[in-house]
Design a protein around this motif. Structure first.
Motif, PDB file in Angstrom:
ATOM      1  N   VAL A 111       1.076  -1.014  -0.194  1.00 36.04           N
ATOM      2  CA  VAL A 111       0.343  -0.258  -0.005  1.00 36.04           C
ATOM      3  C   VAL A 111       0.022   1.116  -0.228  1.00 36.04           C
ATOM      4  O   VAL A 111       0.367   2.066  -0.895  1.00 36.04           O
ATOM      5  N   LEU A 112       1.960   1.211   0.642  1.00 30.76           N
ATOM      6  CA  LEU A 112       2.449   2.485   1.320  1.00 30.76           C
ATOM      7  C   LEU A 112       3.766   2.423  -0.062  1.00 30.76           C
ATOM      8  O   LEU A 112       3.856   3.477  -0.419  1.00 30.76           O
ATOM      9  N   GLY A 113       3.787   1.375  -1.014  1.00 24.72           N
ATOM     10  CA  GLY A 113       4.583   1.571  -1.821  1.00 24.72           C
ATOM     11  C   GLY A 113       6.271   1.319  -1.151  1.00 24.72           C
ATOM     12  O   GLY A 113       7.256   1.958  -2.236  1.00 24.72           O
ATOM     13  N   ALA A 114       6.368   0.678  -0.285  1.00 25.84           N
ATOM     14  CA  ALA A 114       8.033   0.355   0.392  1.00 25.84           C
ATOM     15  C   ALA A 114       8.406  -0.603  -0.477  1.00 25.84           C
ATOM     16  O   ALA A 114       7.971  -1.914  -0.989  1.00 25.84           O
ATOM     17  N   ALA A 115       9.675  -0.445  -0.473  1.00 26.21           N
ATOM     18  CA  ALA A 115      10.766  -1.761  -1.108  1.00 26.21           C
ATOM     19  C   ALA A 115      10.964  -2.512   0.113  1.00 26.21           C
ATOM     20  O   ALA A 115      11.748  -3.975  -0.748  1.00 26.21           O
ATOM     21  N   TYR A 116      11.202  -2.154   1.669  1.00 27.27           N
ATOM     22  CA  TYR A 116      11.451  -2.852   1.846  1.00 27.27           C
ATOM     23  C   TYR A 116      10.459  -3.284   3.554  1.00 27.27           C
ATOM     24  O   TYR A 116      10.001  -2.640   3.643  1.00 27.27           O
ATOM     25  N   VAL A 117      10.471  -4.671   3.809  1.00 29.50           N
ATOM     26  CA  VAL A 117      10.260  -4.625   5.340  1.00 29.50           C
ATOM     27  C   VAL A 117      11.270  -5.356   5.900  1.00 29.50           C
ATOM     28  O   VAL A 117      11.869  -6.794   6.255  1.00 29.50           O
ATOM     29  N   TYR A 118      11.306  -4.758   7.019  1.00 32.33           N
ATOM     30  CA  TYR A 118      12.820  -5.023   8.472  1.00 32.33           C
ATOM     31  C   TYR A 118      12.227  -5.697   9.462  1.00 32.33           C
ATOM     32  O   TYR A 118      10.873  -5.668   9.777  1.00 32.33           O
ATOM     33  N   ILE A 119      12.761  -6.444   9.787  1.00 31.64           N
ATOM     34  CA  ILE A 119      12.463  -7.383  10.641  1.00 31.64           C
ATOM     35  C   ILE A 119      13.188  -7.822  11.619  1.00 31.64           C
ATOM     36  O   ILE A 119      14.211  -8.654  11.038  1.00 31.64           O
ATOM     37  N   GLY A 120      13.259  -7.647  12.821  1.00 33.08           N
ATOM     38  CA  GLY A 120      14.468  -8.387  13.890  1.00 33.08           C
ATOM     39  C   GLY A 120      15.166  -9.632  13.866  1.00 33.08           C
ATOM     40  O   GLY A 120      15.200  -9.650  15.198  1.00 33.08           O
ATOM     41  N   VAL A 121      14.161 -10.706  13.651  1.00 32.91           N
ATOM     42  CA  VAL A 121      14.854 -11.740  13.646  1.00 32.91           C
ATOM     43  C   VAL A 121      16.406 -12.797  13.887  1.00 32.91           C
ATOM     44  O   VAL A 121      16.981 -11.585  12.959  1.00 32.91           O
ATOM     45  N   ASN A 122      16.873 -12.933  14.742  1.00 35.14           N
ATOM     46  CA  ASN A 122      17.558 -13.532  14.991  1.00 35.14           C
ATOM     47  C   ASN A 122      17.835 -14.833  15.666  1.00 35.14           C
ATOM     48  O   ASN A 122      16.832 -15.493  16.264  1.00 35.14           O
ATOM     49  N   ASP A 142      10.144 -15.633  -0.695  1.00 32.94           N
ATOM     50  CA  ASP A 142       9.963 -17.199  -1.768  1.00 32.94           C
ATOM     51  C   ASP A 142       8.183 -16.442  -1.912  1.00 32.94           C
ATOM     52  O   ASP A 142       7.713 -16.423  -3.038  1.00 32.94           O
ATOM     53  N   LEU A 143       7.645 -16.578  -0.696  1.00 35.81           N
ATOM     54  CA  LEU A 143       6.242 -16.840  -1.428  1.00 35.81           C
ATOM     55  C   LEU A 143       5.761 -15.018  -1.708  1.00 35.81           C
ATOM     56  O   LEU A 143       4.829 -14.418  -2.424  1.00 35.81           O
ATOM     57  N   ALA A 144       6.750 -13.941  -0.944  1.00 37.09           N
ATOM     58  CA  ALA A 144       6.196 -12.675  -1.278  1.00 37.09           C
ATOM     59  C   ALA A 144       6.340 -12.190  -2.655  1.00 37.09           C
ATOM     60  O   ALA A 144       5.466 -11.081  -2.715  1.00 37.09           O
ATOM     61  N   ASP A 145       7.184 -12.979  -3.434  1.00 37.38           N
ATOM     62  CA  ASP A 145       7.408 -12.433  -4.906  1.00 37.38           C
ATOM     63  C   ASP A 145       6.357 -12.544  -5.436  1.00 37.38           C
ATOM     64  O   ASP A 145       5.915 -13.058  -6.519  1.00 37.38           O
ATOM     65  N   TYR A 146       5.143 -13.447  -4.836  1.00 36.63           N
ATOM     66  CA  TYR A 146       4.058 -14.507  -5.068  1.00 36.63           C
ATOM     67  C   TYR A 146       3.129 -13.173  -4.536  1.00 36.63           C
ATOM     68  O   TYR A 146       1.792 -14.430  -5.263  1.00 36.63           O
ATOM     69  N   ALA A 147       3.040 -12.906  -3.321  1.00 33.00           N
ATOM     70  CA  ALA A 147       1.475 -12.653  -3.140  1.00 33.00           C
ATOM     71  C   ALA A 147       0.980 -11.839  -3.135  1.00 33.00           C
ATOM     72  O   ALA A 147      -0.159 -11.421  -2.728  1.00 33.00           O
ATOM     73  N   THR A 148       1.935 -10.013  -3.823  1.00 31.91           N
ATOM     74  CA  THR A 148       0.678  -9.014  -3.647  1.00 31.91           C
ATOM     75  C   THR A 148       1.347  -8.825  -5.935  1.00 31.91           C
ATOM     76  O   THR A 148       1.353  -9.395  -6.483  1.00 31.91           O
ATOM     77  N   LYS A 149       0.059  -7.972  -5.548  1.00 31.37           N
ATOM     78  CA  LYS A 149       0.218  -6.977  -6.971  1.00 31.37           C
ATOM     79  C   LYS A 149       1.599  -6.718  -7.774  1.00 31.37           C
ATOM     80  O   LYS A 149       2.116  -6.309  -8.239  1.00 31.37           O
ATOM     81  N   ALA A 150       2.149  -5.764  -5.947  1.00 27.91           N
ATOM     82  CA  ALA A 150       2.548  -5.027  -6.381  1.00 27.91           C
ATOM     83  C   ALA A 150       4.076  -6.323  -6.851  1.00 27.91           C
ATOM     84  O   ALA A 150       5.043  -5.613  -7.741  1.00 27.91           O
ATOM     85  N   THR A 151       4.657  -7.063  -6.542  1.00 24.03           N
ATOM     86  CA  THR A 151       5.608  -8.326  -6.947  1.00 24.03           C
ATOM     87  C   THR A 151       4.865  -8.840  -7.813  1.00 24.03           C
ATOM     88  O   THR A 151       6.247  -9.382  -8.792  1.00 24.03           O
ATOM     89  N   ALA A 153       2.301  -9.313  -9.922  1.00 24.02           N
ATOM     90  CA  ALA A 153       2.337  -8.261 -11.764  1.00 24.02           C
ATOM     91  C   ALA A 153       2.926  -7.152 -12.470  1.00 24.02           C
ATOM     92  O   ALA A 153       3.584  -7.001 -12.899  1.00 24.02           O
ATOM     93  N   GLU A 154       2.989  -5.877 -10.992  1.00 21.92           N
ATOM     94  CA  GLU A 154       4.071  -4.798 -11.580  1.00 21.92           C
ATOM     95  C   GLU A 154       5.159  -4.642 -11.216  1.00 21.92           C
ATOM     96  O   GLU A 154       5.843  -4.023 -11.586  1.00 21.92           O
ATOM     97  N   HIS A 155       6.069  -6.212 -10.804  1.00 21.96           N
ATOM     98  CA  HIS A 155       7.452  -6.625 -10.768  1.00 21.96           C
ATOM     99  C   HIS A 155       7.970  -5.534  -9.609  1.00 21.96           C
ATOM    100  O   HIS A 155       9.626  -5.489 -10.536  1.00 21.96           O
ATOM    101  N   LYS A 156       7.689  -5.405  -8.800  1.00 25.44           N
ATOM    102  CA  LYS A 156       8.189  -4.895  -7.847  1.00 25.44           C
ATOM    103  C   LYS A 156       8.520  -5.437  -6.745  1.00 25.44           C
ATOM    104  O   LYS A 156       7.777  -5.548  -5.899  1.00 25.44           O
ATOM    105  N   LYS A 157      10.098  -5.565  -6.080  1.00 20.60           N
ATOM    106  CA  LYS A 157      10.145  -7.130  -4.865  1.00 20.60           C
ATOM    107  C   LYS A 157      10.538  -6.042  -3.943  1.00 20.60           C
ATOM    108  O   LYS A 157      10.404  -5.014  -3.473  1.00 20.60           O
ATOM    109  N   ILE A 158       9.413  -6.552  -3.380  1.00 17.36           N
ATOM    110  CA  ILE A 158       9.396  -5.765  -1.653  1.00 17.36           C
ATOM    111  C   ILE A 158      10.368  -7.330  -1.188  1.00 17.36           C
ATOM    112  O   ILE A 158      10.267  -7.912  -0.534  1.00 17.36           O
ATOM    113  N   GLU A 159      11.494  -6.655  -0.401  1.00 20.00           N
ATOM    114  CA  GLU A 159      12.464  -7.363   0.206  1.00 20.00           C
ATOM    115  C   GLU A 159      12.507  -7.511   1.683  1.00 20.00           C
ATOM    116  O   GLU A 159      11.976  -6.139   2.586  1.00 20.00           O
ATOM    117  N   ILE A 160      12.682  -8.772   2.196  1.00 20.59           N
ATOM    118  CA  ILE A 160      12.397  -8.639   3.771  1.00 20.59           C
ATOM    119  C   ILE A 160      13.858  -8.956   3.680  1.00 20.59           C
ATOM    120  O   ILE A 160      14.399  -9.518   3.819  1.00 20.59           O
TER     121      ILE A 160
END
Length: 223
Positions: A111-122, A142-151, A153-160
């Protein structure tokens, strides 16, 4: 550039926020009121978000207590004093929590058009949760690359992004301190008192990290 940050109000998520800030991204933290046994971490998340002067701090209300099965959501299950180096999955594990939280964060990033999702897992000094492992993050990507319109249909990768994935708690403390993370505002204790208990898994790992880093934990602990 925009980045969504999973912000619990604990040590790791705040260090993660500091890393994203160091990249000069516009920060969009997302936190969760999931009917956890205490609200101290959520209060801390609000303070951390305010510290960074974010444009918006999104707080999602959801009810993982209805699923139960964890000492963090079921007050009938005691938080144990446990060896933080144990190999079993502890009762403080919340079933599928990071999967659920990342799914919300992914949708928010789209929704935001953000390119990144940051998570503090360790996966070094942690409690053995299966949804903190590198394999989990890789599979979610892998899932995120297929889960949204942005990734899809629009080929905008959202990187975890999991910048703390292979760091010890000592290294997380040192990195966050170097980047000016407001650790005095954070809370990690599973028992959720005004003062941290010092005995639960999370407290022991946190205290060990500061001790090994040669620094004093800035929060108060019970005697």
């Amino acid at each position: 550039m925009k980045a969504v940050i999973l912000l619990s109000g604990g040590l790791d998520s705040t260090a993660c926020m500091a890393v994203a800030k160091s990249k000069n991204y516009d920060l969009y933290p997302i936190s969760f009121n999931y009917q956890q046994r205490h609200s101290i971490e959520l209060s801390s998340a609000k303070k951390v978000a305010k510290f960074y002067g974010v444009k918006k701090h999104l707080i999602i209300d959801t009810n993982m207590n209805s699923i139960g099965g964890s000492a963090l959501t079921d007050k009938n299950i005691d938080v144990p004093d446990r060896d933080p180096d144990g190999t079993d999955v502890p009762v403080t594990y919340v079933p599928a929590r990071n999967l659920i939280f990342l799914s919300y964060a992914l949708g928010y990033a789209e929704v935001l058009g953000a390119a990144y999702v940051y998570i503090g897992v360790n996966a070094v000094d942690y409690s053995g949760y299966p949804d903190c492992r590198p394999e989990f993050i890789e599979k979610f990507q892998d899932l995120a690359d297929y889960a949204t319109k942005a990734t899809a249909a629009e080929h905008k990768k959202i990187e975890i992004v999991a910048p703390l994935q292979n760091l010890s708690k000592k290294d997380i403390v040192l990195l966050g301190t170097k980047l000016g993370a407001p650790f005095a505002l954070t809370r990690s204790c599973y028992n959720g008192g005004e003062k941290a208990c010092g005995h639960c898994d999370s407290c022991k790992l946190r205290l060990r990290g500061f001790a090994e880093a040669g620094l004093k934990d800035p929060i108060e602990y019970m005697e």
